[in-house]
Design a protein around this motif. Structure first.
Motif, PDB file in Angstrom:
ATOM      1  N   CYS A 204      12.553  14.407  10.564  1.00 51.01           N
ATOM      2  CA  CYS A 204      12.722  14.602   8.972  1.00 51.01           C
ATOM      3  C   CYS A 204      12.311  15.903   8.370  1.00 51.01           C
ATOM      4  CB  CYS A 204      11.665  13.647   8.091  1.00 51.01           C
ATOM      5  SG  CYS A 204      12.255  11.870   8.357  1.00 51.01           S
ATOM      6  N   VAL A 205      11.468  16.758   8.910  1.00 51.18           N
ATOM      7  CA  VAL A 205      11.384  18.109   8.892  1.00 51.18           C
ATOM      8  C   VAL A 205      12.445  18.985   9.239  1.00 51.18           C
ATOM      9  CG1 VAL A 205       9.968  20.182   9.120  1.00 51.18           C
ATOM     10  CG2 VAL A 205       8.871  18.067   8.705  1.00 51.18           C
TER      11      VAL A 205
ATOM     12  N   ASP B 135     -10.583   2.295   4.103  1.00 48.85           N
ATOM     13  CA  ASP B 135      -9.511   2.893   3.467  1.00 48.85           C
ATOM     14  C   ASP B 135      -9.968   4.530   3.516  1.00 48.85           C
ATOM     15  OD1 ASP B 135      -7.715   3.668   1.743  1.00 48.85           O
ATOM     16  OD2 ASP B 135      -8.603   2.651  -0.053  1.00 48.85           O
ATOM     17  N   THR B 136      -9.272   5.142   4.309  1.00 48.46           N
ATOM     18  CA  THR B 136      -9.313   6.673   4.047  1.00 48.46           C
ATOM     19  C   THR B 136      -8.240   7.346   3.366  1.00 48.46           C
ATOM     20  OG1 THR B 136      -7.873   7.238   6.170  1.00 48.46           O
ATOM     21  CG2 THR B 136     -10.263   6.749   6.489  1.00 48.46           C
ATOM     22  N   TYR B 137      -7.290   6.491   2.855  1.00 50.21           N
ATOM     23  CA  TYR B 137      -6.028   6.917   2.198  1.00 50.21           C
ATOM     24  C   TYR B 137      -6.632   7.282   0.457  1.00 50.21           C
ATOM     25  CZ  TYR B 137      -1.852   7.082  -0.634  1.00 50.21           C
ATOM     26  OH  TYR B 137      -0.770   7.499  -1.614  1.00 50.21           O
ATOM     27  N   ALA B 138      -7.345   6.329  -0.012  1.00 47.48           N
ATOM     28  CA  ALA B 138      -7.496   6.508  -1.504  1.00 47.48           C
ATOM     29  C   ALA B 138      -8.249   7.698  -1.715  1.00 47.48           C
ATOM     30  CB  ALA B 138      -8.321   5.178  -1.642  1.00 47.48           C
ATOM     31  N   PRO B 139      -9.448   7.964  -0.973  1.00 49.70           N
ATOM     32  CA  PRO B 139     -10.241   9.078  -0.980  1.00 49.70           C
ATOM     33  C   PRO B 139      -9.566  10.413  -0.879  1.00 49.70           C
ATOM     34  CG  PRO B 139     -11.141   7.974   0.691  1.00 49.70           C
ATOM     35  CD  PRO B 139     -10.036   7.036   0.200  1.00 49.70           C
ATOM     36  N   SER B 140      -8.356  10.253  -0.128  1.00 47.96           N
ATOM     37  CA  SER B 140      -7.654  11.455   0.389  1.00 47.96           C
ATOM     38  C   SER B 140      -6.462  12.025  -0.326  1.00 47.96           C
ATOM     39  CB  SER B 140      -7.052  11.370   2.008  1.00 47.96           C
ATOM     40  OG  SER B 140      -5.835  10.444   1.779  1.00 47.96           O
ATOM     41  N   VAL B 141      -6.227  11.147  -1.268  1.00 54.17           N
ATOM     42  CA  VAL B 141      -5.306  11.384  -2.227  1.00 54.17           C
ATOM     43  C   VAL B 141      -5.692  12.892  -3.124  1.00 54.17           C
ATOM     44  CG1 VAL B 141      -4.230  10.593  -4.743  1.00 54.17           C
ATOM     45  CG2 VAL B 141      -4.640   8.936  -2.839  1.00 54.17           C
ATOM     46  N   GLY B 142      -4.323  13.783  -3.123  1.00 52.84           N
ATOM     47  CA  GLY B 142      -4.925  15.122  -3.382  1.00 52.84           C
ATOM     48  C   GLY B 142      -5.041  15.864  -2.853  1.00 52.84           C
ATOM     49  N   HIS B 143      -5.455  15.356  -1.353  1.00 53.08           N
ATOM     50  CA  HIS B 143      -6.020  16.271  -0.439  1.00 53.08           C
ATOM     51  C   HIS B 143      -4.920  16.350   0.911  1.00 53.08           C
ATOM     52  CE1 HIS B 143      -9.712  16.591  -2.485  1.00 53.08           C
ATOM     53  NE2 HIS B 143      -9.814  15.452  -2.382  1.00 53.08           N
ATOM     54  N   ASP B 144      -3.617  15.972   0.712  1.00 45.53           N
ATOM     55  CA  ASP B 144      -2.522  15.867   1.564  1.00 45.53           C
ATOM     56  C   ASP B 144      -2.091  17.257   2.035  1.00 45.53           C
ATOM     57  OD1 ASP B 144      -0.486  16.826  -0.493  1.00 45.53           O
ATOM     58  OD2 ASP B 144      -1.225  15.022  -1.449  1.00 45.53           O
ATOM     59  N   ALA B 145      -1.174  17.456   3.024  1.00 47.02           N
ATOM     60  CA  ALA B 145      -0.772  18.609   3.525  1.00 47.02           C
ATOM     61  C   ALA B 145       0.022  19.440   2.529  1.00 47.02           C
ATOM     62  CB  ALA B 145       0.261  18.137   4.748  1.00 47.02           C
ATOM     63  N   CYS B 146       0.400  18.833   1.416  1.00 47.61           N
ATOM     64  CA  CYS B 146       1.018  19.751   0.351  1.00 47.61           C
ATOM     65  C   CYS B 146       0.074  20.172  -0.745  1.00 47.61           C
ATOM     66  CB  CYS B 146       1.893  18.762  -0.481  1.00 47.61           C
ATOM     67  SG  CYS B 146       3.100  18.224   0.605  1.00 47.61           S
TER      68      CYS B 146
ATOM     69  N   LEU C  94       2.555  22.270   8.755  1.00 41.73           N
ATOM     70  CA  LEU C  94       3.091  22.689  10.215  1.00 41.73           C
ATOM     71  C   LEU C  94       2.339  23.912  10.677  1.00 41.73           C
ATOM     72  CD1 LEU C  94       7.060  21.837  10.100  1.00 41.73           C
ATOM     73  CD2 LEU C  94       5.540  20.560  11.318  1.00 41.73           C
ATOM     74  N   ARG C  95       2.438  24.822   9.896  1.00 39.05           N
ATOM     75  CA  ARG C  95       1.554  25.802  10.310  1.00 39.05           C
ATOM     76  C   ARG C  95       0.137  26.023   9.858  1.00 39.05           C
ATOM     77  NH1 ARG C  95       6.014  30.913   9.431  1.00 39.05           N
ATOM     78  NH2 ARG C  95       7.623  30.151  10.860  1.00 39.05           N
ATOM     79  N   PRO C  96      -0.825  25.344  10.452  1.00 37.89           N
ATOM     80  CA  PRO C  96      -2.309  24.988   9.960  1.00 37.89           C
ATOM     81  C   PRO C  96      -2.629  26.466   9.546  1.00 37.89           C
ATOM     82  CG  PRO C  96      -1.769  24.007  12.139  1.00 37.89           C
ATOM     83  CD  PRO C  96      -0.678  24.815  11.758  1.00 37.89           C
ATOM     84  N   SER C  97      -3.672  26.202   8.513  1.00 36.86           N
ATOM     85  CA  SER C  97      -4.211  27.514   8.055  1.00 36.86           C
ATOM     86  C   SER C  97      -5.998  27.561   8.266  1.00 36.86           C
ATOM     87  CB  SER C  97      -4.206  27.826   6.474  1.00 36.86           C
ATOM     88  OG  SER C  97      -4.659  26.740   5.658  1.00 36.86           O
ATOM     89  N   SER C  98      -6.069  26.222   8.780  1.00 30.01           N
ATOM     90  CA  SER C  98      -7.474  25.972   9.605  1.00 30.01           C
ATOM     91  C   SER C  98      -7.442  25.422  10.782  1.00 30.01           C
ATOM     92  CB  SER C  98      -8.227  24.883   8.659  1.00 30.01           C
ATOM     93  OG  SER C  98      -8.484  25.331   7.156  1.00 30.01           O
TER      94      SER C  98
ATOM     95  N   GLU D 127       6.192  25.303   4.427  1.00 31.86           N
ATOM     96  CA  GLU D 127       5.175  24.777   5.384  1.00 31.86           C
ATOM     97  C   GLU D 127       5.419  23.141   5.901  1.00 31.86           C
ATOM     98  OE1 GLU D 127       1.658  25.355   2.649  1.00 31.86           O
ATOM     99  OE2 GLU D 127       1.008  26.720   4.240  1.00 31.86           O
ATOM    100  N   LEU D 128       6.122  22.454   5.030  1.00 30.34           N
ATOM    101  CA  LEU D 128       6.572  21.021   5.483  1.00 30.34           C
ATOM    102  C   LEU D 128       7.726  20.610   4.687  1.00 30.34           C
ATOM    103  CD1 LEU D 128       5.420  19.219   7.473  1.00 30.34           C
ATOM    104  CD2 LEU D 128       4.076  17.745   5.654  1.00 30.34           C
TER     105      LEU D 128
END
Length: 316
Positions: free
Chosen positions: A145-146, A260-271, A282-286, A225-226
């Protein structure tokens, strides 16, 4: 340590404190003889794929080296917070693992990982399992997809061609969704695997750990980046949610507990912003593998596991 890292660590500590209260249950609050009276928190066996093992997150440890396990992945953080003795902590997660790797050896780029369920025994008291993404080919789907998203942008981002979900069309034909079918088949294999875990470790509490948010729900990519076409970003997000729903359903059906790790991760995605993201683009900064959790993500997942353990109540 940044503000987010401190907050995530505080969440882990607070969950650990709550768990300690549940385990000890001392009405008088007396902590004398704490080490002698606390129920043994292990043995703990961690099963799973690369979202569990933590590829490229310092410090990489364990064998085989090809499994890419970090001593700061969520199982290691959970074990430390619970006070599981080193001899009772067995992290057998491995990058690239599928459900087949639970019962058969897995060859890696550097060594062979034994069948993960071989680490279980009648002594095992805690099991975490994070798996399923490789079974549905999610990594290769994202890559495709990328690639098509880059073409979408190169051809005017919809100005020349109206199709805003070119990748989705590769997986959906006449109402039949190839990824959905893979999720359903994976659910059947997971059901059998959970039954096997129950047979091998009948006294263990089993926690099926879901996947965090990789993409936001708003249907957008991450620029260079993605890069994703808007419709494909929506499609991938929806497939991630569908995968988690299946994991939740199978955990419940097997008498295990879903984390559930999804709910606490909202807003912390790859974007999301570099300082707040749990998932690297795709190009990690960490230090982390592309489109995988970084150290913050593993901390957040550990906090979710600890919170779920502390909240556990027997069915009845």
């Amino acid at each position: 340590m940044g503000a987010y890292a401190r907050a995530a660590l505080a969440g882990i500590v607070s969950c650990g404190v709550l768990l300690t209260a549940v385990l000890i249950g001392r009405p008088d609050g007396n902590r004398d003889g704490f080490r002698d009276e606390r129920p043994r928190p292990g043995p703990y066996v961690a099963l799973g794929d690369s979202y569990t093992s933590g590829p490229k997150i310092p410090r990489q440890s364990g064998t085989p080296a090809g499994c890419d396990r970090s001593d700061h992945n969520y199982p290691a953080l959970v074990a430390r917070q619970l006070g599981v003795p080193a001899a009772d902590f067995h992290d057998v997660s491995c990058s690239g693992a599928t459900i087949t790797a639970l019962t058969a050896p897995q060859k890696t780029s550097n060594g062979t990982n034994p069948a993960q369920l071989a680490a279980l025994s009648t002594r095992t008291r805690l099991v975490t399992l994070g798996i399923g993404g490789n079974d549905i080919g999610f990594g290769s789907t994202v890559t495709k997809c990328v690639t098509m998203g880059a073409m979408y942008r190169a051809t005017g981002s919809g100005r020349l061609f109206s199709d805003d979900a070119p990748c989705e069309k590769q997986y959906v034909d006449g109402g039949t969704d190839e990824v959905t079918q893979k999720i359903q088949a994976t659910g059947r294999r997971l059901s059998a695997a959970l039954a096997d875990i129950e047979r091998r470790a009948p006294k263990a509490r089993v926690y099926v750990v879901g996947y965090p948010s990789i993409l936001p729900a708003e249907g957008k990519g991450c620029g260079r980046e993605l890069p994703l076409a808007p419709g494909d970003a929506n499609y991938l997000h929806d497939k991630g949610e569908q995968l988690n729903t299946m994991l939740h359903e199978q955990a419940e059906a097997a008498g295990a507990t879903y984390v559930d790790t999804y709910a606490p991760s909202v807003g912390h995605d790859a974007c999301s912003a570099q300082k707040s993201r749990w998932i690297e683009p795709l190009r990690p900064s960490s230090p982390a593998a592309a489109v995988h959790p970084n150290a913050h993500g593993e901390q957040g997942m550990a906090a979710a596991v600890l919170h779920t353990i502390a909240s556990w109540r027997p069915r009845g």
